[in-house]
Structure formats: structure tokens, C-alpha cells
Scaffold this motif. Sequence first.
Motif, PDB file in Angstrom:
ATOM      1  N   THR A  10      -3.134  -5.167  13.829  1.00 38.82           N
ATOM      2  CA  THR A  10      -2.515  -6.130  12.920  1.00 38.82           C
ATOM      3  C   THR A  10      -2.756  -7.572  13.377  1.00 38.82           C
ATOM      4  O   THR A  10      -2.422  -8.503  12.663  1.00 38.82           O
ATOM      5  N   TYR A  19      -8.451  -5.895   1.184  1.00 37.00           N
ATOM      6  CA  TYR A  19      -7.214  -5.590   0.467  1.00 37.00           C
ATOM      7  C   TYR A  19      -7.427  -5.725  -1.036  1.00 37.00           C
ATOM      8  O   TYR A  19      -8.130  -6.612  -1.489  1.00 37.00           O
ATOM      9  N   ASP A  23      -2.437  -1.970  -2.920  1.00 32.90           N
ATOM     10  CA  ASP A  23      -2.620  -1.237  -1.661  1.00 32.90           C
ATOM     11  C   ASP A  23      -1.289  -1.165  -0.919  1.00 32.90           C
ATOM     12  O   ASP A  23      -0.514  -2.116  -0.921  1.00 32.90           O
ATOM     13  N   LEU A  25       0.546  -0.927   2.689  1.00 30.66           N
ATOM     14  CA  LEU A  25       0.330  -1.227   4.100  1.00 30.66           C
ATOM     15  C   LEU A  25       1.446  -0.558   4.896  1.00 30.66           C
ATOM     16  O   LEU A  25       2.627  -0.837   4.679  1.00 30.66           O
ATOM     17  N   GLN A  37       6.790  -0.542   5.677  1.00 32.20           N
ATOM     18  CA  GLN A  37       5.800  -0.420   4.611  1.00 32.20           C
ATOM     19  C   GLN A  37       5.918  -1.613   3.679  1.00 32.20           C
ATOM     20  O   GLN A  37       7.020  -2.080   3.402  1.00 32.20           O
ATOM     21  N   TYR A  40       0.584  -4.735  -1.057  1.00 33.18           N
ATOM     22  CA  TYR A  40      -0.223  -5.944  -1.202  1.00 33.18           C
ATOM     23  C   TYR A  40      -0.213  -6.361  -2.665  1.00 33.18           C
ATOM     24  O   TYR A  40      -0.476  -5.551  -3.560  1.00 33.18           O
ATOM     25  N   THR A  46       2.136 -10.048   0.489  1.00 31.83           N
ATOM     26  CA  THR A  46       2.687  -8.709   0.366  1.00 31.83           C
ATOM     27  C   THR A  46       4.133  -8.790  -0.116  1.00 31.83           C
ATOM     28  O   THR A  46       4.810  -9.798   0.068  1.00 31.83           O
ATOM     29  N   VAL A  71      -3.882   1.264   5.849  1.00 34.20           N
ATOM     30  CA  VAL A  71      -3.890   0.806   4.457  1.00 34.20           C
ATOM     31  C   VAL A  71      -4.290   1.969   3.569  1.00 34.20           C
ATOM     32  O   VAL A  71      -5.315   2.606   3.801  1.00 34.20           O
ATOM     33  N   ARG A  73      -4.886   3.272  -0.469  1.00 35.96           N
ATOM     34  CA  ARG A  73      -5.142   2.836  -1.848  1.00 35.96           C
ATOM     35  C   ARG A  73      -4.974   4.037  -2.784  1.00 35.96           C
ATOM     36  O   ARG A  73      -5.563   5.083  -2.568  1.00 35.96           O
TER      37      ARG A  73
END
Length: 74
Positions: A10, A19, A23, A25, A37, A40, A46, A71, A73
Amino acid sequence: GRIVASRVSTRYAGYYQWYKPGDFLFFHKGGNRLGHQEIYVGGGLTAGTSSSMLRVGIRRVGNRGFKLMTVLRL
């Protein structure tokens, strides 16, 4: 879903270019445990809960005190 990045540092989270809005995270607390959590939303921002703000907030992508993140998706 599809994993875009798994257990990445990170430290440079704000510089990642891959990103996409929507998404998820996931920030790792230690080992395989997840500690936080966020979603994005685009533009380097975020949406997620914030204990310091005591509500859901919009913030820049960052480490939030965690060393690793994944990450996902959908």
C-alpha cells in the motif's frame, strides 16, 4: 469477480494506474486476515467507513495503516 492485484504494498497505492471505478480494495490486517474494505469511485478517490470521521467518507487512495492490499474487480 477477478483479482486485479493480490497482496500488493500500500506504500505506493496512490500511484497505481489500474484502478477502475467500482473496484473493491481490501486491506490486509496480518497474514490472510482482512482489516478494512473500500470501493474505488474514480479520480484517485475511495468511499469507505472512517473511524476518525465517524461516518462513510470519500478519501484519497491510501494505506489506512495497512501494509498490503488486494484489488477485486466485479
